[in-house]
Design an enzyme around this catalytic site. Structure first.
Site, PDB file in Angstrom:
ATOM      1  N   PRO A 113      11.296  -5.103  -5.486  1.00 14.98           N
ATOM      2  CA  PRO A 113      11.268  -5.799  -4.184  1.00 14.98           C
ATOM      3  C   PRO A 113      10.952  -4.920  -2.985  1.00 14.98           C
ATOM      4  O   PRO A 113      11.794  -4.708  -2.100  1.00 14.98           O
ATOM      5  CB  PRO A 113      12.687  -6.363  -4.100  1.00 14.98           C
ATOM      6  CG  PRO A 113      13.525  -5.368  -4.841  1.00 14.98           C
ATOM      7  CD  PRO A 113      12.672  -4.890  -5.974  1.00 14.98           C
ATOM      8  N   CYS A 114       9.721  -4.426  -2.906  1.00 12.84           N
ATOM      9  CA  CYS A 114       9.330  -3.624  -1.751  1.00 12.84           C
ATOM     10  C   CYS A 114       9.292  -4.450  -0.470  1.00 12.84           C
ATOM     11  O   CYS A 114       9.317  -3.892   0.632  1.00 12.84           O
ATOM     12  CB  CYS A 114       7.980  -2.957  -2.006  1.00 12.84           C
ATOM     13  SG  CYS A 114       6.659  -4.099  -2.452  1.00 12.84           S
ATOM     14  N   HIS A 115       9.280  -5.785  -0.593  1.00 17.87           N
ATOM     15  CA  HIS A 115       9.278  -6.632   0.596  1.00 17.87           C
ATOM     16  C   HIS A 115      10.601  -6.556   1.352  1.00 17.87           C
ATOM     17  O   HIS A 115      10.677  -6.964   2.516  1.00 17.87           O
ATOM     18  CB  HIS A 115       8.999  -8.098   0.205  1.00 17.87           C
ATOM     19  CG  HIS A 115       9.991  -8.670  -0.751  1.00 17.87           C
ATOM     20  ND1 HIS A 115       9.887  -8.520  -2.115  1.00 17.87           N
ATOM     21  CD2 HIS A 115      11.130  -9.396  -0.552  1.00 17.87           C
ATOM     22  CE1 HIS A 115      10.904  -9.123  -2.717  1.00 17.87           C
ATOM     23  NE2 HIS A 115      11.674  -9.662  -1.787  1.00 17.87           N
TER      24      HIS A 115
END
Length: 359
Positions: A113-115
């Protein structure tokens, strides 16, 4: 979405790409099972039924990038971190820029989850799949995390409090611009006489006297008569009305004098059993304080909530009840933040909200 990988794990997730040579003609059963499981988990994620992935992953990258990606996997669903926080977590507080570059090279967005990582100024900064999608993912997770946290706190919650569908519809009119305690007083004044025929036949002045505790009683008396005139179209039979499509029913309800979007959606969900998310002032207050920038217009907020939450009647029914109870118990005008179960994911935005409320 397109997933690629081998027996060592899933290596890449691409959006809007089609590649017919992903799998060998006869892939081993173990590899097929891995991809089927990934498909199921991604669907569950977008349906709000999964908050972390349990998949065998094998992203290709440098040792530094892999350290960053492994740290991203530790960020809880519904929460955000700053690039500097991630850099500190991997032991190099000055590597925030390098962390950003590693995020941009993340081959498994969403799954890793780089968001959930943003700039110190709370700006989204870069995202390989586009800032619009990044914002949508953050908002979706915050909304779903908040609702599930409230559900864990309050447990089962019957809502709407009414003896039958018609009483519910009457209550939806009476609750406009007042609290439920006053609505109950007004409903109790009907005794055993509450029915669409009674409201149609009684004089408007006498009806207004009965519902006086709800406030704006003269206007609401006129609205109740208009509602009953519409209901007569279906011979006062709720089952006949339920056979009509939700969109047509909503159009009809909005044409009734005194029935706005919030009232119409309440009637649709609780009486007519159609999946429309009810947006009230409590919804706006809670999610604004959490840090979500809701649109000003009612219809846009409703569509946003329906976009992020599966269109299920029981789900919408329950979640609206949770929002009401949470706002009454914790997220009041003067909030009780120290006791609030959402304090861990809330930005506590308290400045005045610009709202466009339509009843």
């Amino acid at each position: 979405m397109t997933l690629t990988g081998d027996e060592n794990g899933i290596a890449r997730l691409n959006l809007n790409e089609i590649n017919e040579k992903i799998l060998a003609p006869q892939p081993p059963a173990s590899l097929l099972a891995l991809f089927y499981d990934a498909e199921i988990q991604l669907n569950e994620y977008f349906e709000g039924k999964r908050f972390s992935f349990s998949l065998k992953l094998n992203p290709s990258g440098t040792e530094f990038q892999k350290r960053v990606w492994n740290t991203l996997l530790e960020i809880p669903f519904g929460k955000i971190r700053f690039y500097k926080e991630v850099a500190t977590r991997i032991g190099n507080p000055n590597a925030a820029r390098a962390v950003g570059l590693a995020n941009n090279r993340n081959p498994l967005p969403i799954i890793i989850p780089c968001h959930r990582v943003i700039g110190l100024n709370k700006k989204l900064v870069g995202y390989a799949l586009g800032l619009e999608l990044k914002q949508e993912l953050i908002d979706m997770e915050r909304i779903q995390a908040a609702l599930h946290t409230m559900a864990a706190h309050f447990g089962p919650l019957p809502w709407w409090p009414a003896k039958n569908p018609f009483e519910m519809m009457v209550g939806a009119i009476l609750t406009q611009n007042t609290n439920w305690t006053n609505v109950e007083k007004a409903l109790n004044n009907f005794g055993e006489q509450l029915s669409p025929q009674f409201i149609q036949n009684i004089g408007t002045i006498d009806l207004a006297a009965i519902i006086r505790p709800s406030g704006y009683h003269n206007q609401k008396a006129i609205k109740l008569k208009a509602l009953c005139n519409w209901f007569e179209k279906y011979s006062f039979d709720i089952e006949k009305a339920r056979k009509i499509s939700g969109e047509l029913l909503r159009k009809e309800l909005l044409e009734i004098h005194g029935v706005g979007p919030e009232t119409a959606d309440s009637i649709l969900v609780y009486a007519l059993r159609k999946p429309f998310f009810v947006v009230d002032a409590y919804t706006r207050r809670i999610f604004y304080r959490l840090g979500i920038n809701l649109p000003k217009d009612y219809e846009d907020v409703r569509k946003m909530m329906e976009y992020y939450i599966p269109r299920e009647i029981k789900t919408y029914d329950y979640y609206h009840g949770l929002i009401v109870e949470h706002a009454k118990a914790f997220c009041t005008k003067n909030p009780k933040c120290d006791l609030c179960p959402l304090s861990g994911i809330c930005e506590k935005r308290m400045e005045a909200m610009q709202l466009k409320l339509t009843f």
